[in-house]
Design a protein around this motif. Structure first.
Motif, PDB file in Angstrom:
ATOM      1  N   ARG A 149      -4.376   2.471  -2.835  1.00  0.00           N
ATOM      2  CA  ARG A 149      -5.305   3.520  -2.417  1.00  0.00           C
ATOM      3  C   ARG A 149      -4.764   4.489  -1.372  1.00  0.00           C
ATOM      4  O   ARG A 149      -5.288   5.603  -1.254  1.00  0.00           O
ATOM      5  CB  ARG A 149      -6.602   2.897  -1.905  1.00  0.00           C
ATOM      6  N   TRP A 150      -3.742   4.102  -0.630  1.00  0.00           N
ATOM      7  CA  TRP A 150      -3.383   4.896   0.538  1.00  0.00           C
ATOM      8  C   TRP A 150      -1.973   5.469   0.537  1.00  0.00           C
ATOM      9  O   TRP A 150      -1.732   6.477   1.194  1.00  0.00           O
ATOM     10  CB  TRP A 150      -3.571   4.053   1.803  1.00  0.00           C
ATOM     11  N   GLN A 151      -1.040   4.862  -0.137  1.00  0.00           N
ATOM     12  CA  GLN A 151       0.353   5.248   0.022  1.00  0.00           C
ATOM     13  C   GLN A 151       0.709   6.447  -0.840  1.00  0.00           C
ATOM     14  O   GLN A 151       0.576   6.420  -2.070  1.00  0.00           O
ATOM     15  CB  GLN A 151       1.269   4.073  -0.308  1.00  0.00           C
ATOM     16  N   SER A 152       1.174   7.490  -0.193  1.00  0.00           N
ATOM     17  CA  SER A 152       1.537   8.722  -0.886  1.00  0.00           C
ATOM     18  C   SER A 152       2.870   8.574  -1.615  1.00  0.00           C
ATOM     19  O   SER A 152       3.772   7.861  -1.167  1.00  0.00           O
ATOM     20  CB  SER A 152       1.627   9.861   0.133  1.00  0.00           C
ATOM     21  N   LEU A 153       2.996   9.290  -2.710  1.00  0.00           N
ATOM     22  CA  LEU A 153       4.285   9.350  -3.396  1.00  0.00           C
ATOM     23  C   LEU A 153       5.329  10.076  -2.554  1.00  0.00           C
ATOM     24  O   LEU A 153       6.533   9.873  -2.723  1.00  0.00           O
ATOM     25  CB  LEU A 153       4.141  10.051  -4.744  1.00  0.00           C
ATOM     26  N   ASP A 154       4.870  10.929  -1.644  1.00  0.00           N
ATOM     27  CA  ASP A 154       5.793  11.615  -0.735  1.00  0.00           C
ATOM     28  C   ASP A 154       6.369  10.642   0.290  1.00  0.00           C
ATOM     29  O   ASP A 154       7.480  10.840   0.791  1.00  0.00           O
ATOM     30  CB  ASP A 154       5.078  12.749   0.000  1.00  0.00           C
ATOM     31  N   GLU A 155       5.614   9.609   0.578  1.00  0.00           N
ATOM     32  CA  GLU A 155       6.045   8.599   1.544  1.00  0.00           C
ATOM     33  C   GLU A 155       7.050   7.628   0.921  1.00  0.00           C
ATOM     34  O   GLU A 155       8.038   7.238   1.545  1.00  0.00           O
ATOM     35  CB  GLU A 155       4.817   7.838   2.040  1.00  0.00           C
ATOM     36  N   ARG A 156       6.763   7.227  -0.296  1.00  0.00           N
ATOM     37  CA  ARG A 156       7.658   6.313  -1.009  1.00  0.00           C
ATOM     38  C   ARG A 156       7.433   6.492  -2.500  1.00  0.00           C
ATOM     39  O   ARG A 156       6.315   6.322  -2.972  1.00  0.00           O
ATOM     40  CB  ARG A 156       7.373   4.854  -0.619  1.00  0.00           C
ATOM     41  N   PHE A 157       8.486   6.831  -3.223  1.00  0.00           N
ATOM     42  CA  PHE A 157       8.348   6.998  -4.666  1.00  0.00           C
ATOM     43  C   PHE A 157       8.806   5.706  -5.340  1.00  0.00           C
ATOM     44  O   PHE A 157       9.946   5.276  -5.160  1.00  0.00           O
ATOM     45  CB  PHE A 157       9.178   8.176  -5.180  1.00  0.00           C
ATOM     46  N   PRO A 158       7.930   5.058  -6.124  1.00  0.00           N
ATOM     47  CA  PRO A 158       8.269   3.743  -6.652  1.00  0.00           C
ATOM     48  C   PRO A 158       9.246   3.801  -7.820  1.00  0.00           C
ATOM     49  O   PRO A 158       9.397   4.821  -8.483  1.00  0.00           O
ATOM     50  CB  PRO A 158       6.915   3.202  -7.120  1.00  0.00           C
ATOM     51  N   GLU A 159       9.872   2.676  -8.058  1.00  0.00           N
ATOM     52  CA  GLU A 159      10.673   2.497  -9.266  1.00  0.00           C
ATOM     53  C   GLU A 159       9.731   2.253 -10.446  1.00  0.00           C
ATOM     54  O   GLU A 159       8.529   2.030 -10.253  1.00  0.00           O
ATOM     55  CB  GLU A 159      11.606   1.291  -9.092  1.00  0.00           C
ATOM     56  N   PRO A 160      10.230   2.273 -11.669  1.00  0.00           N
ATOM     57  CA  PRO A 160       9.375   1.931 -12.813  1.00  0.00           C
ATOM     58  C   PRO A 160       8.747   0.558 -12.633  1.00  0.00           C
ATOM     59  O   PRO A 160       9.385  -0.361 -12.094  1.00  0.00           O
ATOM     60  CB  PRO A 160      10.357   1.943 -13.996  1.00  0.00           C
ATOM     61  N   HIS A 161       7.503   0.421 -13.067  1.00  0.00           N
ATOM     62  CA  HIS A 161       6.818  -0.857 -12.911  1.00  0.00           C
ATOM     63  C   HIS A 161       7.446  -1.920 -13.803  1.00  0.00           C
ATOM     64  O   HIS A 161       7.922  -1.628 -14.905  1.00  0.00           O
ATOM     65  CB  HIS A 161       5.322  -0.709 -13.241  1.00  0.00           C
ATOM     66  N   VAL A 162       7.430  -3.144 -13.301  1.00  0.00           N
ATOM     67  CA  VAL A 162       8.065  -4.259 -13.995  1.00  0.00           C
ATOM     68  C   VAL A 162       7.488  -4.473 -15.399  1.00  0.00           C
ATOM     69  O   VAL A 162       8.161  -5.008 -16.279  1.00  0.00           O
ATOM     70  CB  VAL A 162       7.951  -5.543 -13.144  1.00  0.00           C
ATOM     71  N   SER A 163       6.268  -4.043 -15.619  1.00  0.00           N
ATOM     72  CA  SER A 163       5.638  -4.194 -16.930  1.00  0.00           C
ATOM     73  C   SER A 163       6.267  -3.305 -17.997  1.00  0.00           C
ATOM     74  O   SER A 163       6.067  -3.521 -19.193  1.00  0.00           O
ATOM     75  CB  SER A 163       4.145  -3.861 -16.835  1.00  0.00           C
ATOM     76  N   GLY A 164       6.982  -2.276 -17.562  1.00  0.00           N
ATOM     77  CA  GLY A 164       7.528  -1.302 -18.502  1.00  0.00           C
ATOM     78  C   GLY A 164       6.528  -0.234 -18.910  1.00  0.00           C
ATOM     79  O   GLY A 164       6.864   0.673 -19.684  1.00  0.00           O
ATOM     80  N   LYS A 165       5.295  -0.315 -18.387  1.00  0.00           N
ATOM     81  CA  LYS A 165       4.260   0.657 -18.750  1.00  0.00           C
ATOM     82  C   LYS A 165       4.330   1.893 -17.850  1.00  0.00           C
ATOM     83  O   LYS A 165       4.807   1.830 -16.718  1.00  0.00           O
ATOM     84  CB  LYS A 165       2.873   0.005 -18.639  1.00  0.00           C
ATOM     85  N   THR A 166       3.840   2.993 -18.372  1.00  0.00           N
ATOM     86  CA  THR A 166       3.791   4.239 -17.615  1.00  0.00           C
ATOM     87  C   THR A 166       2.565   4.243 -16.704  1.00  0.00           C
ATOM     88  O   THR A 166       1.460   3.914 -17.141  1.00  0.00           O
ATOM     89  CB  THR A 166       3.725   5.442 -18.574  1.00  0.00           C
ATOM     90  N   ALA A 167       2.769   4.618 -15.458  1.00  0.00           N
ATOM     91  CA  ALA A 167       1.669   4.669 -14.489  1.00  0.00           C
ATOM     92  C   ALA A 167       1.041   6.059 -14.471  1.00  0.00           C
ATOM     93  O   ALA A 167       1.755   7.071 -14.395  1.00  0.00           O
ATOM     94  CB  ALA A 167       2.168   4.304 -13.100  1.00  0.00           C
ATOM     95  N   ILE A 168      -0.285   6.104 -14.521  1.00  0.00           N
ATOM     96  CA  ILE A 168      -1.048   7.346 -14.382  1.00  0.00           C
ATOM     97  C   ILE A 168      -1.776   7.264 -13.052  1.00  0.00           C
ATOM     98  O   ILE A 168      -2.619   6.377 -12.848  1.00  0.00           O
ATOM     99  CB  ILE A 168      -2.054   7.526 -15.536  1.00  0.00           C
ATOM    100  N   VAL A 169      -1.439   8.167 -12.115  1.00  0.00           N
ATOM    101  CA  VAL A 169      -1.944   8.070 -10.751  1.00  0.00           C
ATOM    102  C   VAL A 169      -2.480   9.415 -10.268  1.00  0.00           C
ATOM    103  O   VAL A 169      -2.259  10.459 -10.890  1.00  0.00           O
ATOM    104  CB  VAL A 169      -0.844   7.570  -9.788  1.00  0.00           C
ATOM    105  N   GLY A 170      -3.157   9.373  -9.137  1.00  0.00           N
ATOM    106  CA  GLY A 170      -3.616  10.572  -8.443  1.00  0.00           C
ATOM    107  C   GLY A 170      -3.129  10.534  -7.001  1.00  0.00           C
ATOM    108  O   GLY A 170      -2.006  10.168  -6.721  1.00  0.00           O
ATOM    109  N   HIS A 171      -4.010  10.927  -6.074  1.00  0.00           N
ATOM    110  CA  HIS A 171      -3.850  10.768  -4.628  1.00  0.00           C
ATOM    111  C   HIS A 171      -2.866  11.743  -3.990  1.00  0.00           C
ATOM    112  O   HIS A 171      -3.201  12.372  -2.988  1.00  0.00           O
ATOM    113  CB  HIS A 171      -3.448   9.329  -4.289  1.00  0.00           C
ATOM    114  N   THR A 172      -1.656  11.875  -4.510  1.00  0.00           N
ATOM    115  CA  THR A 172      -0.656  12.759  -3.913  1.00  0.00           C
ATOM    116  C   THR A 172      -0.803  14.140  -4.541  1.00  0.00           C
ATOM    117  O   THR A 172      -0.343  14.381  -5.661  1.00  0.00           O
ATOM    118  CB  THR A 172       0.769  12.221  -4.138  1.00  0.00           C
ATOM    119  N   SER A 173      -1.479  15.039  -3.826  1.00  0.00           N
ATOM    120  CA  SER A 173      -1.837  16.321  -4.436  1.00  0.00           C
ATOM    121  C   SER A 173      -0.599  17.165  -4.725  1.00  0.00           C
ATOM    122  O   SER A 173       0.279  17.337  -3.874  1.00  0.00           O
ATOM    123  CB  SER A 173      -2.806  17.089  -3.536  1.00  0.00           C
TER     124      SER A 173
END
Length: 218
Positions: A149-173
């Motif tokens: 809920r709180w961590q911005s993509l500008d603060e830390r951009f994650p690696e691909p998720h271990v599931s191999g699925k594509t993440a659909i997110v919001g929050h970081t305008s």
């Protein structure tokens, strides 16, 4: 017709944009609509947005995800955090939409029930849906709330998720109004309240629908 899954980004009180996007998408009863959180604050009609989402639950399979702004509202109304904390991040506009005069009971019980029933995440065969972001090597049901809920993509951009699925997110305008597409992650907070667009996406096909805060379609 084959059921669709549609994700909708951060609305932030922009009811006209939400109405325009839903009118374009025309969700059917067999579709799934995943709203990614931040329904309230900053825009002009947070109350109207929650009313519309409650109505949408009767029209399609709605999966509402909890954003950090809803978390602030819930915590304040429970007495777990000071009102001033929420107000500095858009709570003033939300309270005004309810006609707040110092009594939190002006917020309808149905709205609080809706917010309290919002989910942390959603997952289907090919995609992960969440508000902010994730810890890449943890399953979706073990994610920390801070990341979700709180961590911005500008603060830390994650690696691909271990599931191999594509993440659909919001929050970081995305101030340019364009979807951020990293392949394994798509951020669809396209800054509606600040002059950009409200974005809906069908992840399986990549189809987009967008409208600005006045309800003008792109």
């Amino acid at each position: 017709m084959k059921p669709r899954t549609i994700a909708i980004g951060d609305v932030h009180g922009c009811l006209a944009a939400l109405e325009a996007v839903l009118d374009a998408v025309q969700p059917r009863p067999e579709d799934t609509v995943v709203t990614l959180g931040d329904y309230i604050d900053r825009g002009p009609d947070s109350r109207g947005v929650i009313d519309r989402l409650i109505k949408l639950q009767r029209q399609t399979r709605l999966v509402p995800i909890l954003g950090n702004h809803e978390e602030m509202m819930i915590r304040v109304l429970r007495g777990d955090a000071p009102m001033a904390w929420w107000q500095q991040y858009g709570g003033v506009e939300t309270l005004a939409s309810y006609g707040y005069d110092g009594d939190p009971k002006v917020i309808p019980a149905a709205h609080l029930e809706f917010l309290n029933a919002c989910r942390d995440t959603h997952e289907d065969a090919g995609f992960l849906y969440l508000h902010a972001q994730y810890v890449w090597d943890e399953p979706l049901d073990h994610q920390p709330a801070e990341a979700l809920r709180w961590q911005s993509l500008d603060e830390r951009f994650p690696e691909p998720h271990v599931s191999g699925k594509t993440a659909i997110v919001g929050h970081t305008s995305q101030k340019d109004g364009e979807v951020l597409d990293a392949g394994y992650l798509k951020c669809i907070d396209t800054f509606c309240h600040g002059g950009g667009w409200l974005t809906a996406i069908e992840p399986a096909t990549g189809r987009l629908w967008q409208a600005d805060r006045t309800g003008r379609r792109r």
